[in-house]
Design an enzyme around this catalytic site. Structure first.
Site, PDB file in Angstrom:
ATOM      1  N   ASP A  40       0.820  -1.213   0.000  1.00  0.00           N
ATOM      2  CA  ASP A  40       0.000   0.000   0.000  1.00  0.00           C
ATOM      3  C   ASP A  40       0.855   1.265   0.000  1.00  0.00           C
ATOM      4  OD1 ASP A  40       0.797   0.423   2.650  1.00  0.00           O
ATOM      5  OD2 ASP A  40      -1.210   0.315   3.500  1.00  0.00           O
ATOM      6  N   ASP A  41       2.166   1.118   0.133  1.00  0.00           N
ATOM      7  CA  ASP A  41       3.045   2.293   0.160  1.00  0.00           C
ATOM      8  C   ASP A  41       3.356   2.808  -1.240  1.00  0.00           C
ATOM      9  OD1 ASP A  41       3.329   2.353   2.975  1.00  0.00           O
ATOM     10  OD2 ASP A  41       4.837   0.776   2.887  1.00  0.00           O
ATOM     11  N   ASN A 144       5.175  -3.754   4.549  1.00  0.00           N
ATOM     12  CA  ASN A 144       4.746  -2.391   4.785  1.00  0.00           C
ATOM     13  C   ASN A 144       5.790  -1.629   5.595  1.00  0.00           C
ATOM     14  OD1 ASN A 144       2.544  -0.375   4.732  1.00  0.00           O
ATOM     15  ND2 ASN A 144       2.648  -0.584   6.955  1.00  0.00           N
ATOM     16  N   SER A 176       4.389  -6.712   7.456  1.00  0.00           N
ATOM     17  CA  SER A 176       4.567  -5.328   7.879  1.00  0.00           C
ATOM     18  C   SER A 176       5.781  -5.256   8.794  1.00  0.00           C
ATOM     19  CB  SER A 176       3.333  -4.827   8.635  1.00  0.00           C
ATOM     20  OG  SER A 176       2.172  -4.996   7.849  1.00  0.00           O
TER      21      SER A 176
END
Ligand SMILES: *[C@@H]1O[C@H](CO)[C@@H](O)[C@H](O)[C@H]1NC(C)=O
Ligand SMILES: *[C@@H]1O[C@H](CO)[C@@H](O)[C@H](O)[C@H]1NC(C)=O
Ligand SMILES: *[C@@H]1O[C@H](CO)[C@@H](O)[C@H](O)[C@H]1NC(C)=O
Ligand SMILES: *[C@@H]1O[C@H](CO)[C@@H](O)[C@H](O)[C@H]1NC(C)=O
Length: 318
Positions: A40-41, A144, A176
């Protein structure tokens, strides 16, 4: 001025022009080795590029399919990909670039201008068949920048991308890491940057985990249906700086004293992610199992199947 030299293509068909050319030397990866890599980064951050390189080097056949922009915190949001109205992250593609595209010289590095869940599912439905020859065996989301424990499960785009993949029928794990900054992949050339060192370390941990899960001798599919994984790496530090310094501990996401978990380590209550990750200096990695529809913890029966798959890598909490 990366935007000037990167020519994005909206069709990925070109990559098939030389089918014999994609020979992978020294393959150690399991037979199930086709991976869609999401996050999502954004497609151009250091963590996901380090992960792409590490998986490729380990013999996996990988296509990176991640948002064109930073899409942190977007959970399971979904939209139709659209033409870029601003530059891609770190100016990696110009305004007006197509809604989806790949690096012209490294065609397995692709972006989707939409949410994390959309980038993952587009990778599964479109990039993987064209670039890997079929649907992927597995989706890796992350690592993440920043941990995703407890309530973060509801907001994390990293977990959203893994959930959408699992719901699309492809087993998936969100990774993450409690360290670092969102920096460009160009940072990876600076080996004295802690962001680079951490990205490289976490990418190796992910390869280690996949080698165990995807080659597990336990029967059945890679993961039970209706279960995805939520894996959190503790901070990179002088004590936790090599792959062998880390241990992997089965955990749950939400506190619930009334429900029984799988029996392991002499208990039928798994530790919380925060207990395992909060044990400072212990280099423990939390491995939670969740339902991709509601992000809640998997049942004891589902946990038992996962435990059977990855028992060789697991330790009891310190
Ligand atoms: C990415 O987006 C998140 C959520 O909006 C924000 O907190 C973070 O600062 C952004 N990162 C960068 C590098 O802009
Ligand atoms: C595209 O690939 C080329 C060749 O591997 C690399 O030099 C360049 O940095 C990449 N750019 C992006 C945005 O991925
Ligand atoms: C490399 O990273 C180090 C540590 O963060 C930093 O001090 C240095 O300025 C960076 N070098 C370059 C060329 O960016
Ligand atoms: C964890 O340990 C490190 C090194 O001993 C220390 O610098 C840091 O403050 C500790 N963090 C917490 C949350 O206790």
């Amino acid at each position: 001025m990366l935007g000037h030299i990167l020519v994005v293509i909206s069709s990925v068909g070109l990559a098939l022009a030389v089918p014999g050319a994609r020979v992978l030397a020294d393959r150690q990866a399991p037979a199930a080795n086709k991976i869609v890599l999401a996050n999502d980064d954004g497609w151009a951050v250091a963590n996901i590029r380090a992960q792409f390189d590490a998986l490729t080097e380990a013999g996996y056949d990988v296509v990176l399919s991640a948002p064109a922009e930073n899409q942190s915190g977007k959970g399971s949001d979904s939209e139709t990909p659209s033409v870029l109205t601003s530059e891609c992250e770190y100016n990696t593609c110009p305004v007006g670039s197509p809604a989806t595209g790949c690096n012209a010289t490294s065609p397995n590095l692709c972006y989707v201008n939409a949410y994390p869940a959309d980038a993952a599912t587009y990778g599964i439905s479109t990039f993987a068949p064209k670039l890997l020859g079929s649907a992927p065996d597995f989706v890796v989301s992350g690592p993440n920048v920043g941990s995703n424990i407890g309530l973060s499960a509801f907001f994390s785009g990293t977990i959203g991308a893994a959930s959408a993949s699992s719901l699309a029928g492809i087993p998936a794990a969100a990774f993450s890491a409690d360290f670092g900054d969102q920096v460009s992949y160009t940072t990876l050339s600076n080996t004295s940057s802690p962001n680079t060192q951490a990205a490289l370390l976490y990418s190796q941990l992910t390869v280690k985990f996949l080698n165990v899960l995807l080659a597990s001798p336990a029967p059945g599919p890679i993961l039970p249906s209706g279960v995805a994984l939520d894996i959190n790496y503790p901070a990179y530090s002088s004590a936790c700086s090599t792959v062998d310094a880390f241990t992997w501990v089965l955990t749950r996401i939400f506190w619930d004293p009334f429900v029984d978990d799988v029996e392991t380590c002499g208990s039928d209550h798994l530790p919380l992610e925060s207990d395992v990750l909060g044990a400072n200096g212990s280099c423990q990695i939390s491995v939670s199992m969740f339902n991709p529809s509601d992000k809640l913890d998997a049942s004891a029966a589902q946990q038992a199947v996962v435990l059977g798959k990855i028992s060789s890598i697991l330790s009891c909490a310190a």
